[in-house]
Design an enzyme around this catalytic site. Structure first.
Site, PDB file in Angstrom:
ATOM      1  NE  ARG A 250      -1.558   2.336   2.174  1.00  0.00           N
ATOM      2  CZ  ARG A 250      -0.273   2.302   2.447  1.00  0.00           C
ATOM      3  NH1 ARG A 250       0.451   3.414   2.393  1.00  0.00           N
ATOM      4  NH2 ARG A 250       0.315   1.172   2.795  1.00  0.00           N
TER       5      ARG A 250
ATOM      6  CD  GLU B 155      -0.076   6.221  -4.183  1.00  0.00           C
ATOM      7  OE1 GLU B 155       0.511   5.152  -3.912  1.00  0.00           O
ATOM      8  OE2 GLU B 155      -0.270   7.116  -3.354  1.00  0.00           O
TER       9      GLU B 155
ATOM     10  CG  HIS C  42       3.140   6.129  -1.587  1.00  0.00           C
ATOM     11  ND1 HIS C  42       1.872   5.607  -1.698  1.00  0.00           N
ATOM     12  CD2 HIS C  42       3.533   5.854  -0.306  1.00  0.00           C
ATOM     13  CE1 HIS C  42       1.521   5.039  -0.552  1.00  0.00           C
ATOM     14  NE2 HIS C  42       2.523   5.177   0.299  1.00  0.00           N
TER      15      HIS C  42
END
Length: 319
Positions: A239, A268, A286
């Site tokens: 994360r 993000e 990601h």
């Protein structure tokens, strides 16, 4: 007897959608964009369950406005920091996730980032791709060797353990920090550090695999990055909130860190544009779990949880 109605806001794998349509009345959001708060609230009056991704935010304010018809949120993700779990439980809404099934895919990507940062992959690719490769020297693109190096894993859940297994194939010495020490059968030959600070000082590479919680936000700050040996490399496929991005950038610019591999960012989508100027930072958007096999497994796990719930059973991954 009519089938339960479920909402799928993102484009899940074809196999997942086929199975969902076989067993449920399915409403799919056509444009594959994150479900907004207004859409989540509106759909809650039309469906019995949802399969959201990490992109759908179930804040306390959103949860307070959900229609009583909605009974289960079967997340297509392992992380649940996009869900206010106490608020959902207080409304009697079941919440599940998809653990275990994405460990290997995410560890693969973390290892790719580590290798790419160590062997200067971004810089090398740019030189060849641009046509600038016109000479060779023993000093050309010299990187950091992974084989036989010391790897520190922060968080030895499923992904961390998968990373450790892959590291042993490179003859790496594995160190780890975890909230609790693993049983010997899971620990293998890994060296446990009760304090993350002790681990950071003892390794050549650090790979983060812990969840984002109040205790881990900004885990890798300036003080902890400074504990890493000069020339070491930081990898984050967990994360973005685990890393103080300003501190990481400063450590890259000073040369304290030889590089970094990042699959997640504080912001993000988008990432951190300040990282783009540094070819020793390898970045991905990601996509740690983005393989065909894993996307199918995640979708099927979410559906397994829905199936159990609507049969009146406790879902396997009930949170």
């Amino acid at each position: 007897m009519s089938k339960p109605v479920i909402w799928i806001p993102r484009r899940l794998s074809p196999a997942t959608l086929d199975r969902a349509r076989r067993d449920y009345e399915v409403i799919v959001k056509p444009d594959d964009t994150p479900g907004t708060a207004a859409e989540i609230i509106d759909m809650s009056a039309r469906v019995d369950g949802m399969i959201p991704c990490h992109s759908e935010q179930f804040s306390a304010d959103v949860v307070a406005q959900l229609d009583p018809r909605l009974r289960i949120v079967a997340n297509h993700s392992v992380g649940t920091d996009h869900c206010d779990l106490p608020a959902l439980r207080a409304r009697g809404i079941a919440v599940t996730n998809t653990p275990d099934v994405l460990a290997d895919a995410t560890a693969e990507l973390a290892f790719m980032l580590m290798l790419g940062a160590a062997r200067r992959a971004v810089e090398g690719d740019r030189i060849v791709r641009s046509g600038a490769w016109d000479s060779w020297s023993p000093a050309f693109l010299v990187g950091k060797q992974v084989t036989g190096a010391r790897l520190g894993i922060v968080g030895m859940g499923g992904v961390g353990r998968a990373m450790a297994r892959k590291a042993r194939g490179f003859d790496m010495q594995v160190h780890y920090h975890n909230r609790n020490r693993l049983p010997p059968a899971q620990e293998g030959a890994a060296i446990y550090h009760q304090r993350v600070e002790d681990l950071l000082a003892a390794v050549d590479f650090v790979s983060l695999h812990c969840p984002a919680t109040p205790d881990t936000l900004g885990l890798m700050n300036a003080e902890r990055i400074a504990l890493m040996p000069r020339g070491s490399i930081l990898v984050n496929a967990a994360r973005g909130a685990l890393v103080d991005e300003g501190a990481l950038l400063a450590a890259i610019e000073s040369g304290h860190l030889a590089g970094a591999g990042l699959d997640c960012f504080v912001t993000e989508p988008g990432g951190n544009p300040d990282f783009a100027a540094h070819e020793n930072i390898v970045m991905m958007p990601h996509v740690g779990s983005a393989t065909v096999a894993t996307r199918d497994a995640m979708g099927f796990r979410a559906l397994d949880n829905l199936d159990a719930f609507f049969r009146g059973e406790a879902p396997r991954d009930l949170l």
